[in-house]
Design an enzyme around this catalytic site. Sequence first.
Site, PDB file in Angstrom:
ATOM      1  N   LYS A   1      30.806  -8.204 -34.436  1.00 40.00           N
ATOM      2  CA  LYS A   1      31.214  -8.255 -33.351  1.00 40.00           C
ATOM      3  C   LYS A   1      31.965  -7.316 -32.429  1.00 40.00           C
ATOM      4  O   LYS A   1      31.841  -6.372 -32.088  1.00 40.00           O
ATOM      5  CB  LYS A   1      33.051  -9.035 -33.112  1.00 40.00           C
ATOM      6  CG  LYS A   1      32.706 -10.707 -32.813  1.00 40.00           C
ATOM      7  CD  LYS A   1      31.844 -11.321 -33.468  1.00 40.00           C
ATOM      8  CE  LYS A   1      31.736 -13.294 -33.015  1.00 40.00           C
ATOM      9  NZ  LYS A   1      30.912 -13.577 -34.031  1.00 40.00           N
TER      10      LYS A   1
ATOM     11  N   GLU B   1      31.057 -15.717 -38.204  1.00 40.54           N
ATOM     12  CA  GLU B   1      30.096 -16.490 -37.826  1.00 40.54           C
ATOM     13  C   GLU B   1      30.473 -18.316 -37.971  1.00 40.54           C
ATOM     14  O   GLU B   1      31.042 -18.453 -38.470  1.00 40.54           O
ATOM     15  CB  GLU B   1      28.792 -16.112 -38.215  1.00 40.54           C
ATOM     16  CG  GLU B   1      28.549 -14.718 -38.014  1.00 40.54           C
ATOM     17  CD  GLU B   1      28.522 -14.254 -36.026  1.00 40.54           C
ATOM     18  OE1 GLU B   1      28.100 -15.468 -35.388  1.00 40.54           O
ATOM     19  OE2 GLU B   1      28.679 -13.213 -35.966  1.00 40.54           O
ATOM     20  N   GLY B   2      30.268 -18.906 -36.768  1.00 47.79           N
ATOM     21  CA  GLY B   2      30.109 -20.216 -37.190  1.00 47.79           C
ATOM     22  C   GLY B   2      30.865 -20.524 -36.682  1.00 47.79           C
ATOM     23  O   GLY B   2      31.088 -22.277 -36.299  1.00 47.79           O
TER      24      GLY B   2
ATOM     25  N   ARG C   1      25.154 -25.127 -24.470  1.00 44.14           N
ATOM     26  CA  ARG C   1      26.098 -26.170 -24.503  1.00 44.14           C
ATOM     27  C   ARG C   1      27.066 -25.675 -24.180  1.00 44.14           C
ATOM     28  O   ARG C   1      27.294 -25.234 -23.132  1.00 44.14           O
ATOM     29  CB  ARG C   1      26.292 -25.202 -26.732  1.00 44.14           C
ATOM     30  CG  ARG C   1      25.499 -25.215 -27.773  1.00 44.14           C
ATOM     31  CD  ARG C   1      25.832 -24.126 -28.997  1.00 44.14           C
ATOM     32  NE  ARG C   1      26.243 -23.208 -28.746  1.00 44.14           N
ATOM     33  CZ  ARG C   1      26.548 -22.400 -28.924  1.00 44.14           C
ATOM     34  NH1 ARG C   1      27.570 -22.543 -30.243  1.00 44.14           N
ATOM     35  NH2 ARG C   1      27.084 -20.906 -28.879  1.00 44.14           N
TER      36      ARG C   1
ATOM     37  N   ARG D   1      20.242 -14.952 -31.685  1.00 41.95           N
ATOM     38  CA  ARG D   1      20.977 -16.090 -30.329  1.00 41.95           C
ATOM     39  C   ARG D   1      21.288 -14.862 -29.660  1.00 41.95           C
ATOM     40  O   ARG D   1      22.380 -14.783 -30.203  1.00 41.95           O
ATOM     41  CB  ARG D   1      20.634 -17.811 -30.572  1.00 41.95           C
ATOM     42  CG  ARG D   1      20.842 -17.922 -29.731  1.00 41.95           C
ATOM     43  CD  ARG D   1      21.431 -19.257 -29.772  1.00 41.95           C
ATOM     44  NE  ARG D   1      23.223 -19.399 -29.702  1.00 41.95           N
ATOM     45  CZ  ARG D   1      23.582 -19.839 -30.745  1.00 41.95           C
ATOM     46  NH1 ARG D   1      23.095 -20.634 -31.548  1.00 41.95           N
ATOM     47  NH2 ARG D   1      25.270 -19.696 -31.018  1.00 41.95           N
TER      48      ARG D   1
ATOM     49  N   GLU E   1      28.878 -13.497 -27.297  1.00 39.34           N
ATOM     50  CA  GLU E   1      28.002 -12.632 -28.409  1.00 39.34           C
ATOM     51  C   GLU E   1      26.216 -12.651 -29.061  1.00 39.34           C
ATOM     52  O   GLU E   1      25.862 -13.373 -28.091  1.00 39.34           O
ATOM     53  CB  GLU E   1      28.322 -13.088 -30.022  1.00 39.34           C
ATOM     54  CG  GLU E   1      27.776 -14.922 -30.045  1.00 39.34           C
ATOM     55  CD  GLU E   1      28.162 -15.334 -31.220  1.00 39.34           C
ATOM     56  OE1 GLU E   1      28.678 -15.099 -32.294  1.00 39.34           O
ATOM     57  OE2 GLU E   1      28.264 -16.663 -31.481  1.00 39.34           O
TER      58      GLU E   1
HETATM   59  P1  ADP Z   1      31.204 -17.366 -33.104  1.00 44.12           P
HETATM   60  O1  ADP Z   1      29.992 -16.596 -33.573  1.00 44.12           O
HETATM   61  O2  ADP Z   1      32.267 -18.127 -34.863  1.00 44.12           O
HETATM   62  O3  ADP Z   1      30.148 -18.462 -32.172  1.00 44.12           O
HETATM   63  P2  ADP Z   1      31.993 -16.885 -30.850  1.00 44.12           P
HETATM   64  O4  ADP Z   1      32.060 -15.782 -29.972  1.00 44.12           O
HETATM   65  O5  ADP Z   1      30.475 -16.979 -30.004  1.00 44.12           O
HETATM   66  O6  ADP Z   1      32.297 -16.630 -32.256  1.00 44.12           O
HETATM   67  O7  ADP Z   1      33.070 -17.406 -29.880  1.00 44.12           O
HETATM   68  C1  ADP Z   1      33.311 -18.691 -30.415  1.00 44.12           C
HETATM   69  C2  ADP Z   1      33.223 -19.695 -28.736  1.00 44.12           C
HETATM   70  O8  ADP Z   1      34.695 -19.424 -28.812  1.00 44.12           O
HETATM   71  C3  ADP Z   1      32.296 -19.282 -27.769  1.00 44.12           C
HETATM   72  O9  ADP Z   1      30.526 -20.459 -28.346  1.00 44.12           O
HETATM   73  C4  ADP Z   1      32.329 -19.793 -26.742  1.00 44.12           C
HETATM   74  O10 ADP Z   1      33.145 -21.317 -25.994  1.00 44.12           O
HETATM   75  C5  ADP Z   1      34.495 -18.876 -26.723  1.00 44.12           C
HETATM   76  N1  ADP Z   1      34.036 -17.428 -26.456  1.00 44.12           N
HETATM   77  C6  ADP Z   1      33.632 -16.601 -27.447  1.00 44.12           C
HETATM   78  N2  ADP Z   1      34.432 -15.314 -25.968  1.00 44.12           N
HETATM   79  C7  ADP Z   1      34.201 -16.269 -25.420  1.00 44.12           C
HETATM   80  C8  ADP Z   1      35.085 -15.042 -24.554  1.00 44.12           C
HETATM   81  N3  ADP Z   1      35.002 -13.759 -23.679  1.00 44.12           N
HETATM   82  N4  ADP Z   1      34.948 -15.860 -22.910  1.00 44.12           N
HETATM   83  C9  ADP Z   1      34.982 -17.468 -23.022  1.00 44.12           C
HETATM   84  N5  ADP Z   1      35.056 -18.303 -24.303  1.00 44.12           N
HETATM   85  C10 ADP Z   1      34.206 -16.990 -25.513  1.00 44.12           C
HETATM   86 MG    MG Z   2      28.157 -16.337 -33.944  1.00 43.58          MG
HETATM   87 MG    MG Z   3      29.314 -18.559 -31.242  1.00 39.16          MG
END
Ligand code: ADP
Ligand code: MG
Ligand code: MG
Length: 524
Positions: free
Chosen positions: A336, A418-419, A500, A132, A150
Amino acid sequence: MSTLTGGSYPPHLDDAPEKDRLALAIKDWSIANGFAVRPPPAIASNDAGILAMTAPVTLFPSPFPKSCFAEAKAIQTKYNELYARISQDEEYLGGLVKQVAGGDDFIANLWNIHLRVKEEGYVQNLALGLFRSDYMVHQDGDTLQIKQVEFNTIASSFGGLSEKTSLLHKHLAKVEYPLLKEPISRSSLGDLPDNKSAERLAGGLAAAFRAYGKSTLGHPTCVLFIVQDGERNIFDQRHLEYALQSSDTDPIAVFRLPFSQVLNHTSIAPSSPGRQLLYHPPHNPSLTFEVAVAYLRSAYDPSDFPTASSWEARYQLERSAAIVCPTILTHLAGMKKVQQELATPAAHAQDQEPGEQATTAPSALRRFIHDEASYTALHRTFTNIYPLDAITPAGREARRLATDPDACQRYVMKPQREGGGNNFYRSAIPQRLREIPEEHWGSYILMEIITPPPVANTILRNGALEQGGVICELGVYGTCLWDQKTGEVVHNEESGYLLRTKGDQSEEGGVAAGFGSMDSCRLV
Ligand code: ADP
Ligand code: MG
Ligand code: MG
C-alpha cells in the site's frame, strides 16, 4: 441520490415463494457448475473432501456505469506495465521498504530474502504477474469516476469463480428473471458483459510456462500451485488448473502443494548451476518434474510463515530457476506504501493540504510513466492517500487528521498486508495509533474513504437472503510477463473482471473473509 438504481432494478422481492424459487435455482446451478467453496471446519469437522457449499452471491447483477467499466478495462495493460516497471526498480522499492520495515517485520523479512538471492545472483530473469486492480465508483456531482482501492500483486483471487458468476447471472436472465411476477426480460436487462477471467488468468500462466521452455535436465515440466493449508476457496483455484490442463493437444501438468510442504517435496537440482526447481510428487517417489512456474496462492500473510523453515521455503522458491508468480520484488510492489507514493503529488510535501483533491503535480508516477496520455489516464484513477511519517508536512498533517475524532471519520488506515481484515476504519484509527509506538506509524498509510452511489440488491449467503443497500467493488485482472533485466514485456493482457458486493454497513468486503459476495455487472 442515485444515478444507478433508476426504475425498479434490481427488484426488491417480497413474495416468499418467488424468493425461494430464485434462491433454489441459484443453489442448484452453483453446485452443478462448480461455483462453490469448501464448508468451514465447523460444518465439515471430519470432511473427507466430499462436501462443497455455494459461494455467496447476489440474486441480480448489480448496475454498474458502463463508462467506468470500460475505463477500468482499458487501463489495465498500462497498470500491468507500471507494476512491471516498479518491480524492476529495486532501489526505489528498497527505499520504501526502509520506511515501513521498522514497524513491520514481515516486510523486512521478505526484503531480506530478496537480498540473499541477489547476493548469489538470480538465475531467472522472467517475472510473471497475475494482477488485480480494484476500484469503487466515486460520484462527484454528475460525474462518475473509478477510483482505485488497491492494486494486488500476489494471490489475486476469485478469477475462477468470477467467470462462473457472470455465467450464473446470464443463466438467470434467460431462465428465471422472465418468470418473476414483475418479469424482467433478457432484452430489458441490456448489457451483461462476457467474462473470461479463468481462461485468461490461465493464459498468463501458460505464457510463462511456454517461455520457460524445455527442461535441460530431461524432466517433464509443470506448473506448481503453492497453496495454503485448509484452503476453502479451492474451486476458484481448481478452475484455473483445469483451464491449464484442458488442452487436447498441449495440456500442461499442474500440481498443488501446500506452502508448508515446499521443503519436503521440492529441491534445487543438485550440482547444476541452473538451480532448477524439482518437484517430487509425494504419491510416487519415482517421478520428478521440473517446475517451470511456481504460482503463489499463499505466502502473503504472516500466518503463512509460522516457523523459520517457512522463510527457507520462500528462499528456495526465489533462488530457483522457476518463474515465481510473484517474485519478492513484485510482491513488494503491491505494498500500500507504493500506491500511496504513486498517488501523493511531490508538491504535496510543500504546499498541498490533505483533504484537497490530488492535483496533477508530479508524483512518483512520473518516475515510471513518461508518456502524457498514460500518465493522465492512470492518475485519474487515484484518490487521496497520505503517508503517516513524522518528517514530511503531509505526513505530519495526516497524523493530525488520523488522531482527530472528527476528521478520522473520512479515512481508512492500512498496513502493508493482503487478504482482508487488516485495515482500521474511522474511529478505530486513533484507537489503533494509541496502541503502537509513534516511530512505527509510518508503516501505515491513510486513505480517503470512497463512497460509491447507493445500489440495492439481495445477497444469498449460507442459504439466507440479506436484502438492502450494497457497495460494489470492481476488480480487473491483468496478466503480464516481463524480463527483469532488459525490461522487455513478453505478454501483457487485460484478463477479465470481478465484481464483489457487500452490505453498505460493512467496512470490509472480502468474500473469503466472509463479508462480501460475488456479483457481476449489468452495465448502465
Ligand atoms: P486487502 O489487500 O486486505 O484486500 P484493501 O485495501 O482492498 O485491502 O481493503 C479491504 C477492503 O476495505 C476493500 O475491499 C474495501 O471494501 C474496503 N476499502 C479499502 N479502502 C477503501 C477506501 N479507500 N474506500 C472505501 N472502502 C475501502
Ligand atoms: Mg489486496
Ligand atoms: Mg482488497
